[in-house]
Write a protein that holds these residues in place. Structure first.
Motif, mmCIF file in Angstrom:
data_model
loop_
_atom_site.group_PDB
_atom_site.id
_atom_site.type_symbol
_atom_site.label_atom_id
_atom_site.label_comp_id
_atom_site.label_asym_id
_atom_site.label_seq_id
_atom_site.Cartn_x
_atom_site.Cartn_y
_atom_site.Cartn_z
ATOM 1 N N CYS A 89 1.073 -1.592 -0.188
ATOM 2 C CA CYS A 89 -0.588 -0.080 0.119
ATOM 3 C C CYS A 89 1.103 1.110 0.237
ATOM 4 O O CYS A 89 0.611 2.482 -0.648
ATOM 5 N N TRP A 90 2.013 1.127 0.576
ATOM 6 C CA TRP A 90 2.638 1.794 1.251
ATOM 7 C C TRP A 90 3.345 2.444 -0.309
ATOM 8 O O TRP A 90 3.681 3.695 -1.161
ATOM 9 N N TYR A 91 3.799 1.429 -1.493
ATOM 10 C CA TYR A 91 5.262 1.560 -2.155
ATOM 11 C C TYR A 91 4.291 2.593 -3.576
ATOM 12 O O TYR A 91 4.549 3.200 -4.003
ATOM 13 N N ALA A 92 2.571 1.639 -3.464
ATOM 14 C CA ALA A 92 1.602 1.961 -4.883
ATOM 15 C C ALA A 92 1.585 3.347 -4.123
ATOM 16 O O ALA A 92 1.259 4.139 -5.067
ATOM 17 N N ALA A 93 1.031 3.812 -3.226
ATOM 18 C CA ALA A 93 0.763 5.574 -2.634
ATOM 19 C C ALA A 93 1.850 6.058 -3.337
ATOM 20 O O ALA A 93 1.772 7.674 -3.685
ATOM 21 N N LEU A 94 3.647 6.280 -2.874
ATOM 22 C CA LEU A 94 4.307 6.551 -3.095
ATOM 23 C C LEU A 94 4.027 7.240 -4.850
ATOM 24 O O LEU A 94 4.592 8.100 -5.885
ATOM 25 N N SER A 95 4.268 5.905 -5.910
ATOM 26 C CA SER A 95 3.527 5.605 -7.063
ATOM 27 C C SER A 95 3.150 7.317 -7.480
ATOM 28 O O SER A 95 2.856 7.385 -9.220
ATOM 29 N N SER A 96 1.725 7.352 -6.537
ATOM 30 C CA SER A 96 1.065 8.545 -7.351
ATOM 31 C C SER A 96 0.258 9.257 -6.675
ATOM 32 O O SER A 96 -0.128 10.002 -7.026
ATOM 33 N N LEU A 101 3.131 14.489 0.788
ATOM 34 C CA LEU A 101 1.410 14.059 1.442
ATOM 35 C C LEU A 101 1.948 12.758 1.542
ATOM 36 O O LEU A 101 0.565 12.101 2.997
ATOM 37 N N VAL A 102 1.817 11.713 1.564
ATOM 38 C CA VAL A 102 2.130 10.281 1.083
ATOM 39 C C VAL A 102 2.612 10.064 3.392
ATOM 40 O O VAL A 102 2.556 9.653 4.013
ATOM 41 N N ALA A 103 3.531 10.508 2.655
ATOM 42 C CA ALA A 103 4.288 10.437 4.390
ATOM 43 C C ALA A 103 3.653 11.810 5.955
ATOM 44 O O ALA A 103 3.477 11.292 6.865
ATOM 45 N N PRO A 146 -12.012 14.240 0.656
ATOM 46 C CA PRO A 146 -12.985 13.511 -0.022
ATOM 47 C C PRO A 146 -13.799 13.283 -0.686
ATOM 48 O O PRO A 146 -14.380 13.063 -1.614
ATOM 49 N N THR A 147 -14.455 14.843 -0.684
ATOM 50 C CA THR A 147 -14.598 15.506 -0.860
ATOM 51 C C THR A 147 -15.022 15.904 -2.100
ATOM 52 O O THR A 147 -15.804 16.746 -3.348
ATOM 53 N N SER A 152 -9.717 9.876 -5.076
ATOM 54 C CA SER A 152 -9.660 8.478 -5.358
ATOM 55 C C SER A 152 -9.987 7.828 -4.210
ATOM 56 O O SER A 152 -8.708 8.575 -3.438
ATOM 57 N N LEU A 153 -9.478 6.346 -4.474
ATOM 58 C CA LEU A 153 -9.441 5.790 -3.642
ATOM 59 C C LEU A 153 -8.183 5.581 -3.217
ATOM 60 O O LEU A 153 -7.960 4.495 -2.030
ATOM 61 N N TRP A 154 -7.723 5.577 -4.122
ATOM 62 C CA TRP A 154 -5.316 5.774 -3.898
ATOM 63 C C TRP A 154 -5.201 6.583 -2.768
ATOM 64 O O TRP A 154 -4.084 6.675 -2.484
ATOM 65 N N SER A 155 -6.051 7.937 -3.207
ATOM 66 C CA SER A 155 -5.670 8.332 -2.096
ATOM 67 C C SER A 155 -5.589 8.240 -0.182
ATOM 68 O O SER A 155 -5.300 8.348 0.142
ATOM 69 N N LEU A 156 -6.569 7.100 -0.017
ATOM 70 C CA LEU A 156 -6.672 6.145 1.146
ATOM 71 C C LEU A 156 -5.820 5.016 1.400
ATOM 72 O O LEU A 156 -5.337 4.913 2.616
#
Length: 295
Positions: A89-96, A101-103, A146-147, A152-156
């Motif tokens: 999940c962490w690596y996928a978040a870093l890619s997008s 923000l991810v940190a 979220p609004t 997108s769900l990737w943000s979660l």
């Protein structure tokens, strides 16, 4: 003595956070050429090397099976699976998403630690900790937005990663005190590596490493990440996770600086004011714990 142990635990924790931020920078760089599952597999295989080195240094590494046997091996392997889910999940978040923000969302891990400590460790969480958790998650919502139209769900994904990382940290307190941190990490690391390799081989397979430079980055990623996790394990066993949780927020500064210097990112408009709510939640926990200790 208690204060001295806490200070040492905080020092080890901050060193671990620095290592993991450096690892994340390398991962985000490599994600341009390699898949998430591949990097997670490399990270876990190479990441067990620091565990072997630490066991050799402390004299714990012996070929006698009884010295390598862990009574709670199922829990240790379970931790490995928790870490695998968190990593993907962490690596996928870093890619997008932007690095900072991810940190920032990753530091909600401290709030998840407080929440999970209730059912797993039986810790009591009063009104102040509850308010701190609400503040932190309010900050996370402000960052995720979220609004918003582009949500997108990737943000979660960073929140999911933070929850599983927190679960792995809290579970450390369930091991017998005599179990070494390096042996515990060795079991978890092997479980995570096997799980990653099986998934990759069953799906996309491994792409050829494109250059010597990439190979060096992959090795550095695994070694630095392994050292970082060991630091977190050691600190979690030196003091209560909920006491250490607020100090995780010092990593926000290094993450923002690394994202700005390495990737040229400056997502201040998304970070604020949400990040202030997250930090305020951690600061409130720290203040309440200091008041409770002085009572």
């Amino acid at each position: 003595m208690l204060k001295s142990n806490l200070l040492r635990a905080v020092g080890v924790l901050l060193l671990g956070i620095l290592f993991l931020d450096m690892m994340s920078v390398i991962i985000k760089t490599l994600l341009e050429r390699y898949a998430v599952l591949e990097l997670s597999a490399y990270r876990n295989v190479i990441g067990v090397i620091p565990a072997f080195v630490m066991m050799w240094w402390t004299g714990e590494f012996k070929l006698d099976p009884k010295h390598l046997w862990l009574r709670q091996w199922k829990l240790a392997f379970g931790r490995g699976l928790m870490v695998t889910v968190a990593q993907v999940c962490w690596y996928a978040a870093l890619s997008s998403s932007a690095f900072a923000l991810v940190a920032a969302l990753g530091y909600t891990m401290s709030l998840f630690v407080v929440i999970l400590s209730i059912p797993i460790l039986g810790e009591k969480v009063g009104i102040w900790r509850s308010v701190a958790v609400l503040l932190g998650f309010a900050g996370a919502l402000l960052i995720v937005q979220p609004t918003a139209e582009g949500f997108s769900l990737w943000s979660l994904l960073p929140l999911v990663a933070a929850a599983f990382y927190a679960l792995s940290i809290v579970s450390v307190r369930l091991f017998d005190r005599e179990v070494s941190s390096s042996l515990m990490y060795l079991y978890s690391g092997v479980a995570a590596a096997v799980a990653n390799f099986v998934i990759v081989l069953a799906t996309t397979g491994f792409a050829p490493i494109q250059s010597t430079h990439d190979l060096m980055l992959i090795v550095a990623m695994g070694l630095i990440g392994g050292c970082g996790v060991i630091c977190l394990l050691v600190s979690a066993r030196m003091a209560e996770p909920s006491l250490l949780a607020p100090f995780n927020y010092f990593g926000l500064l290094s993450a923002f600086a690394m994202g700005w210097i390495v990737f040229g990112e400056n997502p201040a408009d998304r970070l604020f004011p949400g990040v202030l709510f997250i930090v305020a939640g951690g600061a409130l926990i720290l203040w309440r714990e200091s008041q409770r200790k002085s009572d």
